[in-house]
Design a protein around this motif. Sequence first.
Motif, PDB file in Angstrom:
ATOM      1  N   ASP A 127       0.825  -1.213   0.000  1.00  0.00           N
ATOM      2  CA  ASP A 127       0.000   0.000   0.000  1.00  0.00           C
ATOM      3  C   ASP A 127       0.859   1.263   0.000  1.00  0.00           C
ATOM      4  OD1 ASP A 127      -2.333  -1.503  -0.028  1.00  0.00           O
ATOM      5  OD2 ASP A 127      -2.727  -1.267   2.128  1.00  0.00           O
ATOM      6  N   GLU A 128       1.933   1.259   0.783  1.00  0.00           N
ATOM      7  CA  GLU A 128       2.834   2.422   0.830  1.00  0.00           C
ATOM      8  C   GLU A 128       3.532   2.617  -0.517  1.00  0.00           C
ATOM      9  OE1 GLU A 128       3.382   4.749   3.312  1.00  0.00           O
ATOM     10  OE2 GLU A 128       1.650   3.797   4.250  1.00  0.00           O
ATOM     11  N   ARG A 130       2.364   1.695  -3.473  1.00  0.00           N
ATOM     12  CA  ARG A 130       1.362   2.213  -4.415  1.00  0.00           C
ATOM     13  C   ARG A 130       1.152   3.713  -4.210  1.00  0.00           C
ATOM     14  NH1 ARG A 130      -1.161  -2.472  -2.685  1.00  0.00           N
ATOM     15  NH2 ARG A 130      -1.000  -4.116  -4.239  1.00  0.00           N
ATOM     16  N   LYS A 131       1.069   4.112  -2.951  1.00  0.00           N
ATOM     17  CA  LYS A 131       0.887   5.534  -2.637  1.00  0.00           C
ATOM     18  C   LYS A 131       2.042   6.364  -3.188  1.00  0.00           C
ATOM     19  CE  LYS A 131       0.987   8.568   1.379  1.00  0.00           C
ATOM     20  NZ  LYS A 131       1.161   8.583   2.838  1.00  0.00           N
ATOM     21  N   ILE A 135       1.928   9.260  -6.235  1.00  0.00           N
ATOM     22  CA  ILE A 135       2.398  10.635  -6.053  1.00  0.00           C
ATOM     23  C   ILE A 135       3.514  10.946  -7.044  1.00  0.00           C
ATOM     24  CG2 ILE A 135       3.574  12.201  -4.442  1.00  0.00           C
ATOM     25  CD1 ILE A 135       1.955  10.738  -2.193  1.00  0.00           C
ATOM     26  N   GLU A 142      -4.531   0.017  -9.011  1.00  0.00           N
ATOM     27  CA  GLU A 142      -4.886  -0.192  -7.606  1.00  0.00           C
ATOM     28  C   GLU A 142      -5.583  -1.521  -7.354  1.00  0.00           C
ATOM     29  OE1 GLU A 142      -4.155   1.669  -4.997  1.00  0.00           O
ATOM     30  OE2 GLU A 142      -3.440   3.499  -5.953  1.00  0.00           O
TER      31      GLU A 142
END
Length: 184
Positions: A127-128, A130-131, A135, A142
């Motif tokens: 998840d980190e 992907r974030k 950005i 996703e």
Amino acid sequence: MATKVLTLVGSLRSGSTNQQLAEATVVNAPEGVEVELFAGLENIPFYNEDKDVAGSVPAAAQALRDAATAADALMLVTPEYNGTMPAVLKNAIDWLSRPFGAGAVKDMPSVVVGTAFGQYGGVWAQDEARKALGIAGAKVLEDVKMAIPNSVVRFAELNPKDDAEVVEQVAGVLNSVKAVAEAN
């Protein structure tokens, strides 16, 4: 023409199950997909804007950018370290994100997969990642996920490339990436 997927592995450890998973994507890539494993993340210095100027970009960082520019898509394969992705993977994303708004991953279809010792397969790290990719400007898929739990036990005697369930998941992930890359 094959869809070229640049793959970065966040574990530098010899015998890493994430390295084995990445290698499984190479040998089990579906027709029309070519997976390239990038070697050398450990040689890329931490991102420093003072060094990110024409003529001063470290060779290892430039090699990463060049590999990304030549690819159609990006796949990160990450373990989970203290609830997040390893520093080498975050550093790679930082180098690929610059110059801001026009980095090598701008609008690039990207997925994050991995395996971890814990019962959730490293979902926090994924998840980190992907974030951070989002950005950085990547087109993160996703909904395309693969988190394999209990890696040390599951792959103690069976390599991921020989695990029928993993092979099926790998094909699904890569076919999804191919479809988005071809539509770009």
